[in-house]
Design a protein around this motif. Structure first.
Motif, short mmCIF file in Angstrom:
data_model
loop_
_atom_site.label_atom_id
_atom_site.label_comp_id
_atom_site.label_asym_id
_atom_site.label_seq_id
_atom_site.Cartn_x
_atom_site.Cartn_y
_atom_site.Cartn_z
N ASN A 59 -48.50 -55.09 73.16
CA ASN A 59 -48.00 -53.72 73.22
C ASN A 59 -49.18 -52.77 73.10
O ASN A 59 -50.18 -53.08 72.44
N GLU A 60 -49.05 -51.60 73.72
CA GLU A 60 -50.13 -50.62 73.71
C GLU A 60 -50.12 -49.75 72.46
O GLU A 60 -51.16 -49.50 71.85
N LEU A 61 -48.94 -49.26 72.06
CA LEU A 61 -48.77 -48.37 70.93
C LEU A 61 -47.58 -48.82 70.10
O LEU A 61 -46.76 -49.61 70.56
N GLY A 62 -47.50 -48.28 68.86
CA GLY A 62 -46.40 -48.68 67.99
C GLY A 62 -45.83 -47.52 67.20
O GLY A 62 -46.55 -46.58 66.85
N ILE A 63 -44.54 -47.63 66.92
CA ILE A 63 -43.81 -46.63 66.15
C ILE A 63 -43.16 -47.36 64.97
O ILE A 63 -42.44 -48.34 65.17
N LEU A 64 -43.43 -46.86 63.77
CA LEU A 64 -42.87 -47.44 62.55
C LEU A 64 -42.07 -46.38 61.82
O LEU A 64 -42.49 -45.23 61.75
N ILE A 65 -40.93 -46.78 61.25
CA ILE A 65 -40.07 -45.81 60.58
C ILE A 65 -39.54 -46.42 59.28
O ILE A 65 -39.00 -47.53 59.29
N CYS A 66 -39.70 -45.66 58.20
CA CYS A 66 -39.08 -46.03 56.92
C CYS A 66 -38.71 -44.74 56.21
O CYS A 66 -38.85 -43.66 56.77
N GLY A 67 -38.24 -44.83 55.00
CA GLY A 67 -37.79 -43.65 54.28
C GLY A 67 -38.87 -42.60 54.12
O GLY A 67 -38.69 -41.43 54.47
N SER A 68 -40.04 -42.99 53.60
CA SER A 68 -41.13 -42.04 53.37
C SER A 68 -42.20 -42.11 54.45
O SER A 68 -43.04 -41.22 54.53
N PRO A 108 -41.33 -40.55 58.51
CA PRO A 108 -40.54 -40.54 57.27
C PRO A 108 -39.08 -40.10 57.52
O PRO A 108 -38.77 -38.92 57.48
N ALA A 109 -38.20 -41.05 57.78
CA ALA A 109 -36.83 -40.73 58.17
C ALA A 109 -36.06 -39.91 57.14
O ALA A 109 -35.18 -39.13 57.51
N ARG A 110 -36.38 -40.05 55.89
CA ARG A 110 -35.64 -39.31 54.86
C ARG A 110 -36.09 -37.86 54.72
O ARG A 110 -35.50 -37.11 53.95
#
Length: 144
Positions: A59-68, A108-110
């Motif tokens: 993969n070329e790029l990445g997206i990560l998501i968590c609370g903070s 930061p989803a929250r």
């Protein structure tokens, strides 16, 4: 050919992950590393495989998501070839690409709206690294 993007989230980021995936799937090939529900999970179990996929060129790029956004960012940045930026507004995502050649972002989803999350990802995916004076700095990031 569509650009390949890795995405991963923990339980707090699951809903946003699904929204981002749906919004960008028409223009990008998105590989989902999980989680696949809102059940409590340990984010490193999903972040490490996503980061490895970028390190090895899958993969070329990445997206990560968590609370903070912090836990996933810290985990991703343990990888030598990853430059993951915590982004809470679109301008941060733009600068992370332009100045730092970030290849992953954490959201930061929250703390942000779904609409802002989409804007952040859009800026991240549509901005290129400027190189030039920034290249020397980026070259000094890795520490062996």
């Amino acid at each position: 050919m569509k650009r390949k993007i890795a995405i991963a989230a923990d339980h707090a980021g699951y809903e946003y992950k699904e929204i981002v995936k749906k919004y960008f799937s028409e223009n990008f090939e998105i590989q989902d590393f999980g989680t696949f529900s809102t059940d409590s999970v340990d984010y490193p179990d999903f972040v490490h495989p996503a980061a490895v996929s970028i390190e090895n060129g899958e993969n070329e790029l990445g997206i990560l998501i968590c609370g903070s956004g912090n836990g996933v960012q810290i985990t991703a940045n343990k990888h030598q070839k990853i430059r993951c930026a915590l982004c809470w507004m679109p301008d941060i995502a733009t600068l992370a690409r332009q100045h730092n050649d970030a290849n992953m972002i954490s959201i930061p989803a929250r703390f942000i709206s779904k609409e802002i999350a989409i804007e952040i990802v859009d800026k991240f995916l549509s901005t290129d690294f400027e190189g030039g004076r920034h290249q020397n700095r980026v070259d000094k990031i890795a520490f062996c």
